[in-house]
Design a protein around this motif. Structure first.
Motif, PDB file in Angstrom:
ATOM      1  N   ALA A 157       0.625  -1.101  -0.271  1.00 37.53           N
ATOM      2  CA  ALA A 157      -0.059   0.013  -0.325  1.00 37.53           C
ATOM      3  C   ALA A 157       0.955   1.310   0.300  1.00 37.53           C
ATOM      4  O   ALA A 157       0.358   2.623  -0.954  1.00 37.53           O
ATOM      5  CB  ALA A 157      -1.011   0.298   1.279  1.00 37.53           C
ATOM      6  N   VAL A 158       1.892   1.097   0.784  1.00 38.75           N
ATOM      7  CA  VAL A 158       2.935   2.456   0.682  1.00 38.75           C
ATOM      8  C   VAL A 158       3.527   3.287  -0.526  1.00 38.75           C
ATOM      9  O   VAL A 158       3.037   3.767  -1.066  1.00 38.75           O
ATOM     10  CB  VAL A 158       3.974   2.071   1.598  1.00 38.75           C
ATOM     11  N   VAL A 159       3.388   1.999  -1.334  1.00 40.34           N
ATOM     12  CA  VAL A 159       3.974   1.613  -2.495  1.00 40.34           C
ATOM     13  C   VAL A 159       2.643   2.374  -3.424  1.00 40.34           C
ATOM     14  O   VAL A 159       3.471   3.502  -4.385  1.00 40.34           O
ATOM     15  CB  VAL A 159       4.659   0.470  -3.790  1.00 40.34           C
ATOM     16  N   ILE A 160       2.055   1.875  -3.246  1.00 36.86           N
ATOM     17  CA  ILE A 160       0.968   2.646  -4.340  1.00 36.86           C
ATOM     18  C   ILE A 160       0.434   4.094  -4.225  1.00 36.86           C
ATOM     19  O   ILE A 160       0.385   4.985  -4.948  1.00 36.86           O
ATOM     20  CB  ILE A 160      -0.774   1.899  -4.028  1.00 36.86           C
ATOM     21  N   PHE A 161       0.453   4.659  -2.502  1.00 41.73           N
ATOM     22  CA  PHE A 161       0.442   5.208  -2.251  1.00 41.73           C
ATOM     23  C   PHE A 161       1.319   7.044  -3.313  1.00 41.73           C
ATOM     24  O   PHE A 161       1.369   8.075  -3.060  1.00 41.73           O
ATOM     25  CB  PHE A 161      -0.037   6.239  -0.823  1.00 41.73           C
ATOM     26  N   PHE A 162       2.637   6.154  -3.245  1.00 41.74           N
ATOM     27  CA  PHE A 162       3.627   6.761  -3.127  1.00 41.74           C
ATOM     28  C   PHE A 162       3.766   6.744  -5.011  1.00 41.74           C
ATOM     29  O   PHE A 162       4.171   8.216  -5.322  1.00 41.74           O
ATOM     30  CB  PHE A 162       4.906   6.091  -2.994  1.00 41.74           C
ATOM     31  N   ILE A 163       3.320   6.047  -5.323  1.00 47.37           N
ATOM     32  CA  ILE A 163       2.851   6.009  -6.706  1.00 47.37           C
ATOM     33  C   ILE A 163       2.169   7.614  -7.383  1.00 47.37           C
ATOM     34  O   ILE A 163       2.194   8.902  -8.459  1.00 47.37           O
ATOM     35  CB  ILE A 163       3.020   4.951  -7.487  1.00 47.37           C
ATOM     36  N   LEU A 164       0.987   7.284  -6.983  1.00 45.22           N
ATOM     37  CA  LEU A 164       0.004   7.993  -6.832  1.00 45.22           C
ATOM     38  C   LEU A 164       0.826   9.737  -6.255  1.00 45.22           C
ATOM     39  O   LEU A 164       0.487  10.903  -7.563  1.00 45.22           O
ATOM     40  CB  LEU A 164      -1.525   8.226  -5.698  1.00 45.22           C
ATOM     41  N   GLY A 165       1.133   9.728  -5.655  1.00 42.31           N
ATOM     42  CA  GLY A 165       2.036  11.184  -4.905  1.00 42.31           C
ATOM     43  C   GLY A 165       3.259  11.327  -6.018  1.00 42.31           C
ATOM     44  O   GLY A 165       3.222  12.639  -6.445  1.00 42.31           O
ATOM     45  N   ALA A 166       4.223  10.414  -6.053  1.00 45.00           N
ATOM     46  CA  ALA A 166       4.730  11.427  -7.615  1.00 45.00           C
ATOM     47  C   ALA A 166       4.230  12.002  -8.725  1.00 45.00           C
ATOM     48  O   ALA A 166       4.801  12.556  -9.454  1.00 45.00           O
ATOM     49  CB  ALA A 166       5.555   9.923  -7.788  1.00 45.00           C
ATOM     50  N   PHE A 167       3.341  10.616  -9.480  1.00 41.83           N
ATOM     51  CA  PHE A 167       2.980  10.714 -10.463  1.00 41.83           C
ATOM     52  C   PHE A 167       1.841  12.678 -10.114  1.00 41.83           C
ATOM     53  O   PHE A 167       2.306  13.084 -11.207  1.00 41.83           O
ATOM     54  CB  PHE A 167       1.357  10.518 -10.412  1.00 41.83           C
ATOM     55  N   LEU A 168       1.334  12.486  -9.271  1.00 44.73           N
ATOM     56  CA  LEU A 168       0.709  13.870  -9.322  1.00 44.73           C
ATOM     57  C   LEU A 168       2.186  15.094  -9.070  1.00 44.73           C
ATOM     58  O   LEU A 168       1.863  16.213  -9.787  1.00 44.73           O
ATOM     59  CB  LEU A 168       0.502  14.279  -8.067  1.00 44.73           C
ATOM     60  N   TYR A 169       2.710  14.774  -8.213  1.00 45.54           N
ATOM     61  CA  TYR A 169       4.174  16.115  -8.157  1.00 45.54           C
ATOM     62  C   TYR A 169       4.814  16.465  -9.215  1.00 45.54           C
ATOM     63  O   TYR A 169       4.764  17.686  -9.679  1.00 45.54           O
ATOM     64  CB  TYR A 169       5.034  15.361  -7.183  1.00 45.54           C
ATOM     65  N   VAL A 170       4.850  15.385 -10.213  1.00 46.14           N
ATOM     66  CA  VAL A 170       5.428  15.687 -11.376  1.00 46.14           C
ATOM     67  C   VAL A 170       4.376  16.092 -12.677  1.00 46.14           C
ATOM     68  O   VAL A 170       5.378  16.977 -13.802  1.00 46.14           O
ATOM     69  CB  VAL A 170       6.229  14.107 -11.940  1.00 46.14           C
ATOM     70  N   TYR A 171       3.379  15.377 -12.675  1.00 46.64           N
ATOM     71  CA  TYR A 171       2.269  16.118 -12.934  1.00 46.64           C
ATOM     72  C   TYR A 171       2.218  17.916 -13.099  1.00 46.64           C
ATOM     73  O   TYR A 171       2.006  18.717 -14.280  1.00 46.64           O
ATOM     74  CB  TYR A 171       0.796  16.082 -12.954  1.00 46.64           C
ATOM     75  N   ILE A 172       2.470  18.843 -12.318  1.00 50.45           N
ATOM     76  CA  ILE A 172       1.850  19.836 -11.057  1.00 50.45           C
ATOM     77  C   ILE A 172       3.750  20.347 -11.835  1.00 50.45           C
ATOM     78  O   ILE A 172       3.371  21.227 -12.494  1.00 50.45           O
ATOM     79  CB  ILE A 172       2.354  19.853  -9.934  1.00 50.45           C
TER      80      ILE A 172
END
Length: 416
Positions: free
Chosen positions: A214-229
């Motif tokens: 689960a920690v990897v899934i939340f990390f992936i979502l966070g990394a995706f959103l950060y780089v999007y911005i």
């Protein structure tokens, strides 16, 4: 200093790719102006770069430890040197697409190798996080330098028949050659990252298997959103400066360096601040401040008359302040990346780095293309207002990520 030559090599590798990767915004502006490409079509340059990164990372990440980090970095540098030489020789929109595809594949090799090598030249989690921040800080210094380098050649090209903005790539090829020579002369002991199996397919399955946490899934979502911005702003800020703030093209590119400078300063400052304060509260405060800055500055960009700005003396206040959002975004990515990598054994870090690169690339492509679509169909102000959506989502994602990260640490300690 221990490993100083190897660390210097990693930093220089990162700088050359920082310039090339973050030149997308500059190249988009130039192909719109020089080749008559519309904003929506020009936005695919980000996809050529980021999808190449994602695909190459997906296919190669689990194999790179077997191939060797140093050999992977040598290969990546060699490819971008060739691409940089081809760009001024052939030019055109098609060559721009090919160049960013080459840069994307090469960066996948470089980033996975560099991130994984950090654990080989650091002794503990704090040192790991510190050098990661230094690397990312120099990456942004490279980005800043790139804007001024391209801006310099654009400015000369406006008053010269023999020089074009494409001549920038001769300089980049030279920098890449120097980085390659330094890397070839640097030793790297990779014995501690040899995989436990001789089955490449199993290594690939192990990389994909990380997603079960689960920690990897939340990390992936966070990394995706950060780089999007980050990429939405970085890619389209030169065009925003030119079309919305009505700045001359050379100034539009050069003033974007404030964004890169803010990111560099923010990462260096963030590394110091997080020694004193909890990382979670630092990042949440940063996201709130970034959102407030967008809401306060964008209204100041409305109603600027075309042709009203001819030099630096007339540049509006908003053009200097909007890029300062980088100061608040800066600590997020290296902090998240370090937190997940330092929790894993060294021989699984290349797989995790592969996932980081894949989803970061997808986030960058999404941010650039959505923003480009909004630029083409609506207007620049609306396109930048939409960055508030991923900012809010990232704020929310960090809450469960923090909880799962703490549980992951606890489980690892119990297992030990």
């Amino acid at each position: 200093m221990k490993y100083w030559k190897l660390k210097l090599s990693l930093i220089i590798n990162y700088i050359i790719f920082a310039i090339l990767l973050n030149s997308v915004g500059v190249v988009i502006l130039q192909v719109i102006n020089d080749f008559g490409v519309n904003p929506e079509s020009a936005s695919v340059l980000e996809a050529w770069k980021d999808l190449s990164i994602a695909i190459a990372s997906f296919l190669l990440a689990s194999y790179i430890p077997r191939f060797g980090y140093k050999r992977a970095m040598i290969t990546g540098l060699s490819v971008v040197i060739i691409g940089s030489i081809m760009m001024p020789l052939f030019g055109g929109f098609a060559m721009s697409q090919m160049l960013f595809a080459m840069v994307g594949v090469s960066f996948a090799l470089i980033k996975i190798s560099v991130y994984s090598t950090v654990s080989l030249v650091t002794d503990n989690a704090n040192e790991h996080a510190s050098f990661m921040s230094i690397l990312e800080g120099f990456f942004m210094i490279g980005v800043l330098s790139g804007f001024w380098l391209f801006g310099f050649f654009i400015d000369i090209a406006n008053s010269s028949d023999s020089i074009t903005w494409l001549d920038t790539y001769w300089v980049l090829a030279g920098i890449g050659a120097m980085a390659l020579i330094l890397l070839l002369s640097t030793e790297l002991d990779e014995s501690s990252i040899k995989t436990e199996t001789d089955n490449p397919l199993q290594d690939f399955k192990d990389m994909i298997g990380l997603i079960k946490y689960a920690v990897v899934i939340f990390f992936i979502l966070g990394a995706f959103l950060y780089v999007y911005i980050e990429q939405a702003i970085n890619t389209w800020l030169p065009t925003f400066n030119y079309q919305v703030l009505q700045l001359p093209d050379a100034i539009s590119v050069q003033i974007t360096s404030i964004y890169a400078g803010a990111l560099a300063a923010g990462r260096i400052l963030g590394g110091y601040v997080m020694k004193k304060l909890n990382w979670f509260y630092v990042l949440q405060t940063s996201l709130i401040m970034a959102s407030v800055l967008v809401l306060l500055v964008l209204p100041l960009t409305i109603g600027i008359e075309p042709g009203s700005i001819t030099g630096w003396a007339e540049v509006p206040f908003a053009a200097y302040v909007l890029p300062a959002i980088g100061l608040f975004l800066a600590p997020i990515y290296p902090t998240l990346s370090s937190s997940i990598l330092s929790a894993l054994p060294k021989n699984r870090q290349s797989g995790m780095t592969g996932l980081i690169v894949i989803f970061s690339a997808l986030g960058g492509t999404s941010g650039s293309m959505v923003t480009g679509f909004l630029f083409g169909r609506l207007d620049g102000q609306t396109a930048f207002y939409f960055t508030l959506v991923p900012l809010v989502l990232l704020f929310l994602i960090l809450i469960p990520y923090r909880r799962k990260r703490e549980q992951f640490d606890l489980n690892n300690k119990t297992a030990e």
